[in-house]
Structures are given as C-alpha cells and as structure tokens.
Design an enzyme around this catalytic site. Structure first.
Site, short mmCIF file in Angstrom:
data_model
loop_
_atom_site.label_atom_id
_atom_site.label_comp_id
_atom_site.label_asym_id
_atom_site.label_seq_id
_atom_site.Cartn_x
_atom_site.Cartn_y
_atom_site.Cartn_z
N GLY A 47 112.70 -1.05 88.63
CA GLY A 47 113.10 -1.92 87.53
C GLY A 47 114.16 -2.90 87.97
N HIS B 165 117.78 2.86 81.51
CA HIS B 165 118.61 2.34 82.61
C HIS B 165 118.61 0.80 82.56
CE1 HIS B 165 119.89 2.40 87.02
NE2 HIS B 165 119.58 1.13 86.81
N GLU B 166 117.42 0.20 82.43
CA GLU B 166 117.34 -1.27 82.46
C GLU B 166 117.96 -1.88 81.21
OE1 GLU B 166 116.76 -2.56 85.21
OE2 GLU B 166 115.91 -0.76 86.12
N CYS C 34 119.92 2.46 91.74
CA CYS C 34 120.02 1.13 91.14
C CYS C 34 120.11 0.13 92.28
CB CYS C 34 121.27 1.05 90.27
SG CYS C 34 121.50 -0.55 89.48
N LEU C 35 119.36 -0.95 92.18
CA LEU C 35 119.39 -1.96 93.24
C LEU C 35 120.76 -2.61 93.37
CD1 LEU C 35 115.89 -3.57 92.65
CD2 LEU C 35 116.56 -2.06 94.53
N GLN D 11 121.14 -8.53 86.83
CA GLN D 11 121.21 -8.15 88.25
C GLN D 11 120.89 -9.32 89.17
OE1 GLN D 11 118.64 -4.44 87.65
NE2 GLN D 11 119.97 -3.85 89.34
N HIS E 8 121.64 -2.27 81.42
CA HIS E 8 122.14 -3.43 82.19
C HIS E 8 122.39 -4.62 81.27
CE1 HIS E 8 122.09 -2.26 86.39
NE2 HIS E 8 120.85 -1.84 86.35
NI NI Z 1 119.98 -0.64 87.82
#
Ligand code: NI
Length: 178
Positions: free
Chosen positions: A47, A141-142, A99-100, A52, A145
């Site tokens: 995701g 999670h997304e 997480c990226l 991000q 953000h």
């Molecule tokens: Ni993340």
C-alpha cells in the site's frame, strides 16, 4: 509515469492531516495515481498513501497479493479516495506491519479485525465494503497516513518492533489474545 520519492518517518508531511480530493478525474490526480502505482510497484509494498509521496491529499492505493491473502481473496491494485473507515465491532488483532516510510523495520500493531470502508474508487464510483483480516489491516494502515498517523503511534508493546533481518532470524510468535 514516474517513480516518486517516498517520504521517510521524521518528515513533517507524514504528520499532516491530508485534504479531501475534490475532483477524482482532474488530470493532476490521474497523473498522481499513475505515479503512485508505479512507485508502489517499484518499492514492492502492499500500500501507498499520497502523503508518503509528499502530496497531502486523501488518497491511497493498495493490493493484497495471493501470497498475503491468508486463505481469502487476493485483491488487485485498488485506489481509494476520501476514505472513511469504521470498525464493525470491538475485536482487535495483532499483526505484523511494515511501512515504506519506515524502511527495514517491522512491528506488531493492533488493528480492528473487521471494518467498513466507504469512499470513492479509482473511477470515482462509490465504495461501500466490509473488509476483514489482512485487507482490513492494510486499509487501516493506509487510511491512518491520511491523518498523519504512523504505525508506531498505534503500537502497544514495543518488544514487537525490530529490523526485518533480525525478525527473520528470530521469529516472534504473536499472542492470540490482545
Ligand atoms: Ni505506511
């Protein structure tokens, strides 16, 4: 299409509250969506949320590969605009997340097991879905953000926080009960 730079934890864009997307069909939004898809494919995550990639808009993309479907259905790459996530009951489960924007690390994070997701899809059509387990986790999670919430802010037990290499060498079973 372009591969975008991914913001890492510590950059203030990841702590801001993102703004609703007014026009899903706007050319700059279509371009952002394409670039985010390319960026996620390149980075190899499940995701990616617009903040991000330094864009504080309420939009994320995600997918559930067959290898992560846990007996459920794989989910193809899906875009969600202006999401609203509500829990369907009080049950929470612990699961591993990366997480990226926090490269190299993973942690066990409590999330609601069952959620309702509303919003608009990539074509601007309404979404109204009940999700569970891994897909529900990814969406929570997304969606976090978009409110400036990173997964460490959801953690309750920091023993379950570590580098991927070490977590692979020393797998930690997670408690069934929260
Ligand atoms: Ni993340």
């Amino acid at each position: 299409m372009a591969i975008l730079k991914i913001a890492r934890m510590g950059h203030p864009v990841l702590l801001t509250k993102a703004q609703p997307v007014a026009d899903v069909a706007a050319p700059e939004i279509r371009r952002l969506l394409e670039d985010m898809a390319k960026t996620l494919e390149d980075a190899g995550g499940v995701g990616l949320a617009a903040p991000q990639v330094f864009c504080a808009k309420r939009l994320f993309i995600y997918h559930v590969p067959a290898s992560r479907a846990e007996g459920g259905q794989a989910v193809p790459l899906t875009a969600v605009f202006n999401p609203v996530v509500t829990s369907l009951d009080d049950e929470k489960v612990l699961g591993w997340e990366g997480c990226l924007s926090i490269p190299g690390l993973r942690a066990a994070v409590p999330r609601f097991r069952r959620i309702r997701l509303t919003g608009l899809d990539g074509a601007g059509a309404p979404i109204d879905a009940e999700l569970s387990d891994f897909e529900a986790r990814v969406v929570q999670h997304e969606a976090d953000h978009l409110d400036g919430v990173m997964y460490p802010m959801r953690m309750e037990d920091f023993r379950y926080f570590g580098f991927n290499e070490e977590a692979d060498r020393f797998p930690m079973p997670l408690p069934e009960e929260l």
